[in-house]
Design a protein around this motif. Structure first.
Motif, PDB file in Angstrom:
ATOM      1  N   MET A  34      14.374 -53.936 -48.783  1.00 33.96           N
ATOM      2  CA  MET A  34      15.556 -54.018 -49.714  1.00 33.96           C
ATOM      3  C   MET A  34      15.873 -55.234 -49.604  1.00 33.96           C
ATOM      4  O   MET A  34      16.107 -56.160 -48.662  1.00 33.96           O
ATOM      5  N   LYS A  35      16.413 -55.766 -50.695  1.00 30.84           N
ATOM      6  CA  LYS A  35      16.862 -56.992 -50.962  1.00 30.84           C
ATOM      7  C   LYS A  35      18.309 -57.175 -50.579  1.00 30.84           C
ATOM      8  O   LYS A  35      19.069 -56.132 -50.475  1.00 30.84           O
ATOM      9  N   ASP A  36      18.825 -58.307 -50.141  1.00 24.93           N
ATOM     10  CA  ASP A  36      20.186 -58.486 -49.607  1.00 24.93           C
ATOM     11  C   ASP A  36      21.196 -57.847 -50.538  1.00 24.93           C
ATOM     12  O   ASP A  36      22.328 -57.050 -49.984  1.00 24.93           O
ATOM     13  N   ASP A  37      21.298 -57.963 -51.918  1.00 27.09           N
ATOM     14  CA  ASP A  37      22.114 -57.429 -52.618  1.00 27.09           C
ATOM     15  C   ASP A  37      22.070 -55.759 -52.841  1.00 27.09           C
ATOM     16  O   ASP A  37      23.293 -55.202 -52.829  1.00 27.09           O
ATOM     17  N   GLU A  38      20.937 -55.400 -52.594  1.00 25.64           N
ATOM     18  CA  GLU A  38      20.695 -53.854 -52.561  1.00 25.64           C
ATOM     19  C   GLU A  38      21.434 -53.169 -51.310  1.00 25.64           C
ATOM     20  O   GLU A  38      22.031 -52.346 -51.191  1.00 25.64           O
ATOM     21  N   VAL A  39      21.083 -54.039 -50.220  1.00 24.13           N
ATOM     22  CA  VAL A  39      21.786 -53.574 -48.901  1.00 24.13           C
ATOM     23  C   VAL A  39      23.271 -53.713 -48.819  1.00 24.13           C
ATOM     24  O   VAL A  39      24.053 -52.771 -48.510  1.00 24.13           O
ATOM     25  N   ILE A  40      23.760 -54.929 -49.588  1.00 30.49           N
ATOM     26  CA  ILE A  40      25.280 -54.753 -49.717  1.00 30.49           C
ATOM     27  C   ILE A  40      25.963 -53.883 -50.575  1.00 30.49           C
ATOM     28  O   ILE A  40      26.964 -53.124 -50.053  1.00 30.49           O
ATOM     29  N   HIS A  41      25.161 -53.596 -51.639  1.00 31.40           N
ATOM     30  CA  HIS A  41      25.601 -52.218 -52.334  1.00 31.40           C
ATOM     31  C   HIS A  41      25.636 -51.009 -51.587  1.00 31.40           C
ATOM     32  O   HIS A  41      26.692 -50.225 -51.715  1.00 31.40           O
ATOM     33  N   SER A  42      24.810 -50.827 -50.902  1.00 25.98           N
ATOM     34  CA  SER A  42      24.478 -49.747 -50.204  1.00 25.98           C
ATOM     35  C   SER A  42      25.434 -49.535 -49.170  1.00 25.98           C
ATOM     36  O   SER A  42      26.002 -48.468 -49.206  1.00 25.98           O
ATOM     37  N   TYR A  43      25.555 -50.701 -48.479  1.00 32.63           N
ATOM     38  CA  TYR A  43      26.660 -50.682 -47.675  1.00 32.63           C
ATOM     39  C   TYR A  43      28.047 -50.415 -48.072  1.00 32.63           C
ATOM     40  O   TYR A  43      28.949 -49.499 -47.311  1.00 32.63           O
ATOM     41  N   LEU A  44      28.477 -50.982 -49.238  1.00 32.52           N
ATOM     42  CA  LEU A  44      29.884 -50.761 -49.880  1.00 32.52           C
ATOM     43  C   LEU A  44      29.925 -49.369 -50.136  1.00 32.52           C
ATOM     44  O   LEU A  44      31.300 -49.009 -50.156  1.00 32.52           O
ATOM     45  N   ARG A  45      29.037 -48.719 -50.860  1.00 36.67           N
ATOM     46  CA  ARG A  45      28.973 -47.429 -51.081  1.00 36.67           C
ATOM     47  C   ARG A  45      29.120 -46.557 -50.077  1.00 36.67           C
ATOM     48  O   ARG A  45      30.067 -45.331 -50.137  1.00 36.67           O
ATOM     49  N   SER A  46      28.462 -46.493 -48.828  1.00 38.53           N
ATOM     50  CA  SER A  46      28.391 -45.404 -47.899  1.00 38.53           C
ATOM     51  C   SER A  46      28.953 -46.050 -46.551  1.00 38.53           C
ATOM     52  O   SER A  46      28.978 -45.099 -45.772  1.00 38.53           O
ATOM     53  N   GLN A  47      29.163 -47.045 -46.449  1.00 37.62           N
ATOM     54  CA  GLN A  47      29.590 -47.697 -45.009  1.00 37.62           C
ATOM     55  C   GLN A  47      28.923 -47.738 -43.987  1.00 37.62           C
ATOM     56  O   GLN A  47      29.076 -47.507 -42.714  1.00 37.62           O
ATOM     57  N   ALA A  48      27.395 -47.398 -44.347  1.00 33.86           N
ATOM     58  CA  ALA A  48      26.410 -47.020 -43.329  1.00 33.86           C
ATOM     59  C   ALA A  48      26.268 -48.195 -42.568  1.00 33.86           C
ATOM     60  O   ALA A  48      25.927 -49.181 -43.013  1.00 33.86           O
ATOM     61  N   THR A  49      26.359 -47.979 -41.074  1.00 32.56           N
ATOM     62  CA  THR A  49      26.510 -49.075 -40.159  1.00 32.56           C
ATOM     63  C   THR A  49      24.819 -49.780 -40.193  1.00 32.56           C
ATOM     64  O   THR A  49      24.673 -50.952 -39.942  1.00 32.56           O
ATOM     65  N   GLY A  50      24.097 -48.952 -40.668  1.00 31.28           N
ATOM     66  CA  GLY A  50      22.442 -49.395 -40.643  1.00 31.28           C
ATOM     67  C   GLY A  50      22.143 -50.695 -41.664  1.00 31.28           C
ATOM     68  O   GLY A  50      21.346 -51.360 -41.420  1.00 31.28           O
ATOM     69  N   CYS A  51      23.004 -50.581 -42.924  1.00 26.42           N
ATOM     70  CA  CYS A  51      23.147 -51.566 -43.720  1.00 26.42           C
ATOM     71  C   CYS A  51      23.559 -52.901 -43.253  1.00 26.42           C
ATOM     72  O   CYS A  51      22.765 -53.821 -43.429  1.00 26.42           O
TER      73      CYS A  51
END
Length: 130
Positions: free
Chosen positions: A1-18
């Motif tokens: 995953m690219k950084d932008d994708e990781v950030i969007h995923s984190y902001l949506r789910s608050q997944a600590t893995g991101c």
């Protein structure tokens, strides 16, 4: 995953893995920059943790006006420069305090005692005159 994708995923789910993924990608880069600016391993480790806290708290403010790596670099650089400025001010203040004369040592105790007795007599004299 690219950084932008990781950030969007984190902001949506608050997944600590991101966020852990971002940490794994950037921790060594941030630490290296901190070492180069602060010249102290312990300070660099602390700074790296503080910087990741700032990144974590402000991740939603990342506007993608630049690359994520550029944003991280600017946070890192600004944190270290601000730290060095604060440290310089503290060092200057402590140097000034060490160089400041100790006035209590410059005035003999007897002189202070004589001055207090004279002032006390003057005040009592004025009270009795009134």
């Amino acid at each position: 995953m690219k950084d932008d994708e990781v950030i969007h995923s984190y902001l949506r789910s608050q997944a600590t893995g991101c966020f852990n993924l971002l940490y794994d990608r950037y921790a060594s880069k941030i630490y290296s920059k901190c070492i180069s600016l602060l010249k102290d391993e312990s300070l660099a480790k602390d700074a790296t943790q503080e910087i990741f806290t700032k990144i974590f708290l402000n991740l939603s403010k990342f506007g993608q006006k630049s690359k994520f790596s550029t944003w991280v670099y600017s946070i890192t650089y600004n944190y270290c420069i601000d730290f060095l400025r604060r440290k310089k001010k503290q060092d200057l203040f402590s140097d000034e305090m060490e160089k400041a004369p100790d006035l209590a040592e410059e005035v003999p105790d007897q002189a202070l005692y004589d001055m207090n007795v004279r002032q006390l007599k003057e005040v009592l004299g004025k009270m009795s005159d009134g």
